[in-house]
Design a protein around this motif. Sequence first.
Motif, PDB file in Angstrom:
ATOM      1  N   GLY A  27       0.823  -1.212   0.000  1.00  0.00           N
ATOM      2  CA  GLY A  27       0.000   0.000   0.000  1.00  0.00           C
ATOM      3  C   GLY A  27       0.850   1.253   0.000  1.00  0.00           C
ATOM      4  N   LEU A  28       1.902   1.250   0.794  1.00  0.00           N
ATOM      5  CA  LEU A  28       2.790   2.410   0.836  1.00  0.00           C
ATOM      6  C   LEU A  28       3.570   2.564  -0.470  1.00  0.00           C
ATOM      7  CD1 LEU A  28       4.026   2.165   4.528  1.00  0.00           C
ATOM      8  CD2 LEU A  28       2.393   3.817   3.552  1.00  0.00           C
ATOM      9  N   VAL A  29       3.906   1.447  -1.103  1.00  0.00           N
ATOM     10  CA  VAL A  29       4.583   1.508  -2.406  1.00  0.00           C
ATOM     11  C   VAL A  29       3.659   2.141  -3.438  1.00  0.00           C
ATOM     12  CG1 VAL A  29       5.395   0.048  -4.307  1.00  0.00           C
ATOM     13  CG2 VAL A  29       6.217  -0.359  -1.997  1.00  0.00           C
ATOM     14  N   VAL A  30       2.385   1.787  -3.393  1.00  0.00           N
ATOM     15  CA  VAL A  30       1.408   2.349  -4.337  1.00  0.00           C
ATOM     16  C   VAL A  30       1.244   3.856  -4.099  1.00  0.00           C
ATOM     17  CG1 VAL A  30      -1.058   2.356  -4.926  1.00  0.00           C
ATOM     18  CG2 VAL A  30       0.191   0.197  -4.792  1.00  0.00           C
ATOM     19  N   VAL A  31       1.174   4.258  -2.834  1.00  0.00           N
ATOM     20  CA  VAL A  31       1.075   5.693  -2.532  1.00  0.00           C
ATOM     21  C   VAL A  31       2.337   6.410  -3.010  1.00  0.00           C
ATOM     22  CG1 VAL A  31       0.920   7.402  -0.672  1.00  0.00           C
ATOM     23  CG2 VAL A  31      -0.539   5.377  -0.611  1.00  0.00           C
ATOM     24  N   GLY A  32       3.480   5.784  -2.840  1.00  0.00           N
ATOM     25  CA  GLY A  32       4.734   6.373  -3.327  1.00  0.00           C
ATOM     26  C   GLY A  32       4.740   6.536  -4.836  1.00  0.00           C
ATOM     27  N   THR A  77      -4.410   5.505  -7.797  1.00  0.00           N
ATOM     28  CA  THR A  77      -4.304   6.319  -6.589  1.00  0.00           C
ATOM     29  C   THR A  77      -3.997   7.767  -6.936  1.00  0.00           C
ATOM     30  OG1 THR A  77      -3.557   4.382  -5.339  1.00  0.00           O
ATOM     31  CG2 THR A  77      -3.098   6.535  -4.371  1.00  0.00           C
ATOM     32  N   ALA A  78      -3.135   7.983  -7.915  1.00  0.00           N
ATOM     33  CA  ALA A  78      -2.807   9.347  -8.344  1.00  0.00           C
ATOM     34  C   ALA A  78      -4.050  10.050  -8.887  1.00  0.00           C
ATOM     35  CB  ALA A  78      -1.701   9.318  -9.400  1.00  0.00           C
ATOM     36  N   GLY A  79      -4.793   9.348  -9.725  1.00  0.00           N
ATOM     37  CA  GLY A  79      -6.001   9.953 -10.291  1.00  0.00           C
ATOM     38  C   GLY A  79      -7.047  10.265  -9.238  1.00  0.00           C
ATOM     39  N   LEU A  80      -7.272   9.310  -8.349  1.00  0.00           N
ATOM     40  CA  LEU A  80      -8.280   9.514  -7.301  1.00  0.00           C
ATOM     41  C   LEU A  80      -7.841  10.582  -6.301  1.00  0.00           C
ATOM     42  CD1 LEU A  80      -9.325   5.807  -6.672  1.00  0.00           C
ATOM     43  CD2 LEU A  80     -10.659   7.598  -7.815  1.00  0.00           C
ATOM     44  N   SER A  81      -6.556  10.622  -5.977  1.00  0.00           N
ATOM     45  CA  SER A  81      -6.098  11.643  -5.034  1.00  0.00           C
ATOM     46  C   SER A  81      -6.177  13.030  -5.664  1.00  0.00           C
ATOM     47  CB  SER A  81      -4.683  11.342  -4.538  1.00  0.00           C
ATOM     48  OG  SER A  81      -3.766  11.362  -5.598  1.00  0.00           O
ATOM     49  N   GLY A  82      -5.894  13.107  -6.967  1.00  0.00           N
ATOM     50  CA  GLY A  82      -6.035  14.383  -7.660  1.00  0.00           C
ATOM     51  C   GLY A  82      -7.479  14.854  -7.678  1.00  0.00           C
ATOM     52  N   ALA A  83      -8.390  13.939  -7.934  1.00  0.00           N
ATOM     53  CA  ALA A  83      -9.814  14.286  -7.952  1.00  0.00           C
ATOM     54  C   ALA A  83     -10.290  14.695  -6.562  1.00  0.00           C
ATOM     55  CB  ALA A  83     -10.629  13.107  -8.477  1.00  0.00           C
ATOM     56  N   LEU A  84      -9.865  13.953  -5.552  1.00  0.00           N
ATOM     57  CA  LEU A  84     -10.274  14.283  -4.187  1.00  0.00           C
ATOM     58  C   LEU A  84      -9.692  15.626  -3.756  1.00  0.00           C
ATOM     59  CD1 LEU A  84     -11.769  13.465  -1.633  1.00  0.00           C
ATOM     60  CD2 LEU A  84      -9.719  12.197  -0.929  1.00  0.00           C
ATOM     61  N   VAL A 100      -3.612  14.780   0.488  1.00  0.00           N
ATOM     62  CA  VAL A 100      -4.446  13.600   0.257  1.00  0.00           C
ATOM     63  C   VAL A 100      -3.591  12.333   0.292  1.00  0.00           C
ATOM     64  CG1 VAL A 100      -5.955  12.422  -1.402  1.00  0.00           C
ATOM     65  CG2 VAL A 100      -6.201  14.891  -1.028  1.00  0.00           C
ATOM     66  N   LEU A 101      -2.440  12.366  -0.373  1.00  0.00           N
ATOM     67  CA  LEU A 101      -1.567  11.193  -0.382  1.00  0.00           C
ATOM     68  C   LEU A 101      -0.996  10.921   1.002  1.00  0.00           C
ATOM     69  CD1 LEU A 101       0.236  11.685  -3.792  1.00  0.00           C
ATOM     70  CD2 LEU A 101      -1.468   9.951  -3.198  1.00  0.00           C
ATOM     71  N   GLU A 102      -0.696  11.965   1.757  1.00  0.00           N
ATOM     72  CA  GLU A 102      -0.223  11.779   3.128  1.00  0.00           C
ATOM     73  C   GLU A 102      -1.313  11.094   3.960  1.00  0.00           C
ATOM     74  OE1 GLU A 102       0.878  14.534   6.956  1.00  0.00           O
ATOM     75  OE2 GLU A 102       1.479  15.266   4.987  1.00  0.00           O
ATOM     76  N   GLY A 103      -2.548  11.510   3.753  1.00  0.00           N
ATOM     77  CA  GLY A 103      -3.661  10.866   4.451  1.00  0.00           C
ATOM     78  C   GLY A 103      -3.805   9.408   4.056  1.00  0.00           C
ATOM     79  N   ALA A 104      -3.580   9.114   2.789  1.00  0.00           N
ATOM     80  CA  ALA A 104      -3.657   7.718   2.332  1.00  0.00           C
ATOM     81  C   ALA A 104      -2.563   6.881   2.991  1.00  0.00           C
ATOM     82  CB  ALA A 104      -3.532   7.654   0.810  1.00  0.00           C
ATOM     83  N   ARG A 152      -1.077   7.511   5.847  1.00  0.00           N
ATOM     84  CA  ARG A 152      -1.453   7.368   7.257  1.00  0.00           C
ATOM     85  C   ARG A 152      -2.503   6.280   7.442  1.00  0.00           C
ATOM     86  NH1 ARG A 152      -1.199  12.862   7.890  1.00  0.00           N
ATOM     87  NH2 ARG A 152      -3.411  13.090   7.510  1.00  0.00           N
ATOM     88  N   SER A 153      -3.442   6.220   6.529  1.00  0.00           N
ATOM     89  CA  SER A 153      -4.485   5.192   6.611  1.00  0.00           C
ATOM     90  C   SER A 153      -3.904   3.786   6.505  1.00  0.00           C
ATOM     91  CB  SER A 153      -5.525   5.390   5.507  1.00  0.00           C
ATOM     92  OG  SER A 153      -6.224   6.577   5.709  1.00  0.00           O
ATOM     93  N   VAL A 154      -2.941   3.616   5.618  1.00  0.00           N
ATOM     94  CA  VAL A 154      -2.286   2.308   5.467  1.00  0.00           C
ATOM     95  C   VAL A 154      -1.586   1.927   6.769  1.00  0.00           C
ATOM     96  CG1 VAL A 154      -0.417   1.076   4.293  1.00  0.00           C
ATOM     97  CG2 VAL A 154      -2.012   2.462   2.965  1.00  0.00           C
ATOM     98  N   VAL A 155      -0.869   2.875   7.353  1.00  0.00           N
ATOM     99  CA  VAL A 155      -0.136   2.602   8.597  1.00  0.00           C
ATOM    100  C   VAL A 155      -1.109   2.302   9.733  1.00  0.00           C
ATOM    101  CG1 VAL A 155       1.392   3.635  10.336  1.00  0.00           C
ATOM    102  CG2 VAL A 155       1.890   3.904   7.905  1.00  0.00           C
ATOM    103  N   TRP A 156      -2.179   3.073   9.848  1.00  0.00           N
ATOM    104  CA  TRP A 156      -3.156   2.823  10.906  1.00  0.00           C
ATOM    105  C   TRP A 156      -3.842   1.474  10.724  1.00  0.00           C
ATOM    106  CZ3 TRP A 156      -3.327   4.580  15.501  1.00  0.00           C
ATOM    107  CH2 TRP A 156      -2.820   5.843  15.791  1.00  0.00           C
ATOM    108  N   GLN A 157      -4.128   1.095   9.503  1.00  0.00           N
ATOM    109  CA  GLN A 157      -4.750  -0.209   9.250  1.00  0.00           C
ATOM    110  C   GLN A 157      -3.836  -1.333   9.732  1.00  0.00           C
ATOM    111  OE1 GLN A 157      -7.844  -0.629   8.164  1.00  0.00           O
ATOM    112  NE2 GLN A 157      -7.686  -2.828   8.311  1.00  0.00           N
ATOM    113  N   GLN A 158      -2.541  -1.185   9.497  1.00  0.00           N
ATOM    114  CA  GLN A 158      -1.594  -2.197   9.959  1.00  0.00           C
ATOM    115  C   GLN A 158      -1.547  -2.221  11.485  1.00  0.00           C
ATOM    116  OE1 GLN A 158       2.526  -1.624   8.940  1.00  0.00           O
ATOM    117  NE2 GLN A 158       2.966  -3.781   9.139  1.00  0.00           N
ATOM    118  N   ARG A 159      -1.562  -1.063  12.110  1.00  0.00           N
ATOM    119  CA  ARG A 159      -1.557  -1.010  13.584  1.00  0.00           C
ATOM    120  C   ARG A 159      -2.794  -1.674  14.161  1.00  0.00           C
ATOM    121  NH1 ARG A 159       0.597   5.166  14.464  1.00  0.00           N
ATOM    122  NH2 ARG A 159       2.735   4.742  13.807  1.00  0.00           N
ATOM    123  N   TRP A 160      -3.941  -1.440  13.549  1.00  0.00           N
ATOM    124  CA  TRP A 160      -5.176  -2.081  14.031  1.00  0.00           C
ATOM    125  C   TRP A 160      -5.091  -3.601  13.888  1.00  0.00           C
ATOM    126  CZ3 TRP A 160      -8.308   2.069  11.095  1.00  0.00           C
ATOM    127  CH2 TRP A 160      -8.473   3.187  11.909  1.00  0.00           C
TER     128      TRP A 160
END
Length: 129
Positions: free
Chosen positions: A18-23, A74-81, A92-96, A98-106
């Motif tokens: 997930g983080l690779v995709v955000v990158g 992800t780039a297209g959706l983050s641009g639209a958002l 938006v990408l920073e939030g994405a 963070r979401s990946v990291v929080w999902q792993q923590r949960w």
Amino acid sequence: MTDEHEAQRPEDDAARLGLVVVGEAAALHSGDEAALDASEQNIRDTVDEMIDEPLTARQEQVVERLASAGGTLTAGLSGALAAQTGRSVDDVLEGAARSVVWQQRWADQREDAGGQQRDHQDDDGRDEG
């Protein structure tokens, strides 16, 4: 190969991917060719580290293209958002990320809680207490 892959949880692998995709999405938005090259190398390196057996050339191409396609989506959706909310794409990408990291923590917390619950049960699954 080695036992290091056996200890790796699917949740950890999913978070890394997930983080690779955000990158990849961030590199696409940057428009920087060097950042894009680095991101594509990161995709290859991450996949190589995660597999237990070498992929065939075709499998490697498919996995790399899937990760790249995920980054493109992800780039297209983050641009639209970002455009819709008036925020920057970086936010938006920073939030994405963070979401990946929080999902792993949960997932870690659920696993830890499940282990503690098993520790308090007898062999028949009943609470010891």
